[in-house]
Scaffold this motif. Structure first.
Motif, short mmCIF file in Angstrom:
data_model
loop_
_atom_site.label_atom_id
_atom_site.label_comp_id
_atom_site.label_asym_id
_atom_site.label_seq_id
_atom_site.Cartn_x
_atom_site.Cartn_y
_atom_site.Cartn_z
N PRO A 1 0.92 -11.50 6.73
CA PRO A 1 0.19 -12.67 6.25
C PRO A 1 -1.27 -12.74 6.68
O PRO A 1 -2.07 -13.41 6.04
N GLU A 2 -1.65 -12.03 7.72
CA GLU A 2 -3.04 -12.03 8.19
C GLU A 2 -3.85 -10.87 7.62
O GLU A 2 -5.04 -10.75 7.90
N GLU B 1 -1.27 -2.87 -0.69
CA GLU B 1 -0.15 -2.54 0.19
C GLU B 1 -0.11 -3.42 1.43
O GLU B 1 0.94 -3.90 1.84
N ARG B 2 -1.26 -3.61 2.05
CA ARG B 2 -1.30 -4.37 3.31
C ARG B 2 -1.16 -5.88 3.09
O ARG B 2 -0.57 -6.57 3.89
N THR B 3 -1.73 -6.39 2.00
CA THR B 3 -1.75 -7.84 1.79
C THR B 3 -0.61 -8.34 0.93
O THR B 3 -0.26 -9.52 0.98
N GLY B 4 -0.07 -7.46 0.07
CA GLY B 4 0.95 -7.90 -0.88
C GLY B 4 0.36 -8.67 -2.05
O GLY B 4 1.09 -9.21 -2.87
N GLU C 1 -6.78 -9.73 -7.04
CA GLU C 1 -7.28 -9.92 -5.68
C GLU C 1 -7.79 -8.60 -5.09
O GLU C 1 -8.82 -8.56 -4.41
N ALA C 2 -7.07 -7.51 -5.38
CA ALA C 2 -7.48 -6.20 -4.87
C ALA C 2 -8.79 -5.77 -5.53
O ALA C 2 -9.67 -5.20 -4.87
N ARG C 3 -8.93 -6.02 -6.82
CA ARG C 3 -10.17 -5.68 -7.53
C ARG C 3 -11.34 -6.46 -6.93
O ARG C 3 -12.42 -5.91 -6.71
N VAL C 4 -11.13 -7.75 -6.66
CA VAL C 4 -12.20 -8.57 -6.08
C VAL C 4 -12.57 -8.05 -4.69
O VAL C 4 -13.76 -7.99 -4.34
N PHE C 5 -11.58 -7.63 -3.91
CA PHE C 5 -11.87 -7.08 -2.57
C PHE C 5 -12.75 -5.84 -2.68
O PHE C 5 -13.75 -5.71 -1.98
N VAL C 6 -12.39 -4.90 -3.54
CA VAL C 6 -13.17 -3.68 -3.71
C VAL C 6 -14.56 -4.01 -4.27
O VAL C 6 -15.57 -3.48 -3.80
N ALA C 7 -14.62 -4.92 -5.24
CA ALA C 7 -15.90 -5.30 -5.82
C ALA C 7 -16.80 -5.97 -4.78
O ALA C 7 -18.02 -5.73 -4.74
N HIS C 8 -16.20 -6.78 -3.92
CA HIS C 8 -16.98 -7.44 -2.87
C HIS C 8 -17.56 -6.39 -1.92
O HIS C 8 -18.72 -6.49 -1.50
#
Length: 197
Positions: free
Chosen positions: A83-84, A135-138, A143-150
């Motif tokens: 969860p973290e 994988e780590r966040t579920g 959300e994963a696309r936004v993380f990479v884009a950020h």
């Protein structure tokens, strides 16, 4: 004379010296704007020695880029699933801001993606970042696309010097604060270190 002062570097130490210099020089000039001669001067070795060790600029850049990519992916992979993980993965990437050259080199690698080996490494870095986040966040694809884009936006903001040019443009200032969040002091410290070189 002190024996340690006259000790010659081993081949491995010399190689590391060149790779460290190459990271800094390629981060500043990019793949296209950097020569093996510039790397050799920064490493205080001859240009033919650099070519003999690495075979040329593309191979040298690819090795430096692969090492930088590995550092980023290892930082993300070190986050335990749970969860973290969302917060911790963001903090892991922000922690990389202290090494501005690392993130600038990644950006230059994406720009040099038309070079076959560099493009393969750049695609792997993007794909693995996306996979590790999911994988780590579920969390899902968006959300994963936004993380990479950020992460890419952070790299671009560093490349244009946004953190150290606060006050020039109010809209850019707002974007900088929004992009870096609590990582802004780390980005500014990295910028100051760059200027102090």
């Amino acid at each position: 004379m002190n024996e340690e002062l006259v000790r010659r570097m081993t081949a491995g130490e010399r190689r590391e010296q060149i790779l460290r210099a190459a990271l800094t020089v390629f981060a500043a000039g990019g793949y296209s704007g950097t020569t093996t001669d510039q790397v050799a001067r920064a490493a205080r070795v001859s240009q033919p020695y650099v070519v003999r060790l690495f075979g040329g600029k593309q191979q040298l850049f690819a090795e430096v880029y692969e090492r930088a990519s590995r550092r980023v992916l290892e930082a993300l992979a070190a986050v335990a699933p749970g969860p973290e993980a969302t917060r911790e993965m963001g903090e892991a990437y922000v922690g990389l801001l202290a090494d501005r050259d690392l993130l600038l080199l990644l950006l230059h690698g994406f720009a040099a993606g038309s070079e076959p080996e560099i493009g393969r490494l750049a695609r792997h870095t993007l794909g693995e970042s996306y996979r590790l986040y999911r994988e780590r966040t579920g969390e899902g694809e968006d959300e994963a696309r936004v993380f990479v884009a950020h992460g890419m936006l952070i790299n671009v903001m560093l490349a244009v010097g946004a953190p150290e040019h606060a006050g020039e443009d109010l809209a850019l200032d707002a974007l900088t604060v929004c992009t870096f969040g609590s990582g802004l002091p780390v980005a500014l410290a990295g910028a100051r270190a760059e200027v102090g070189r």
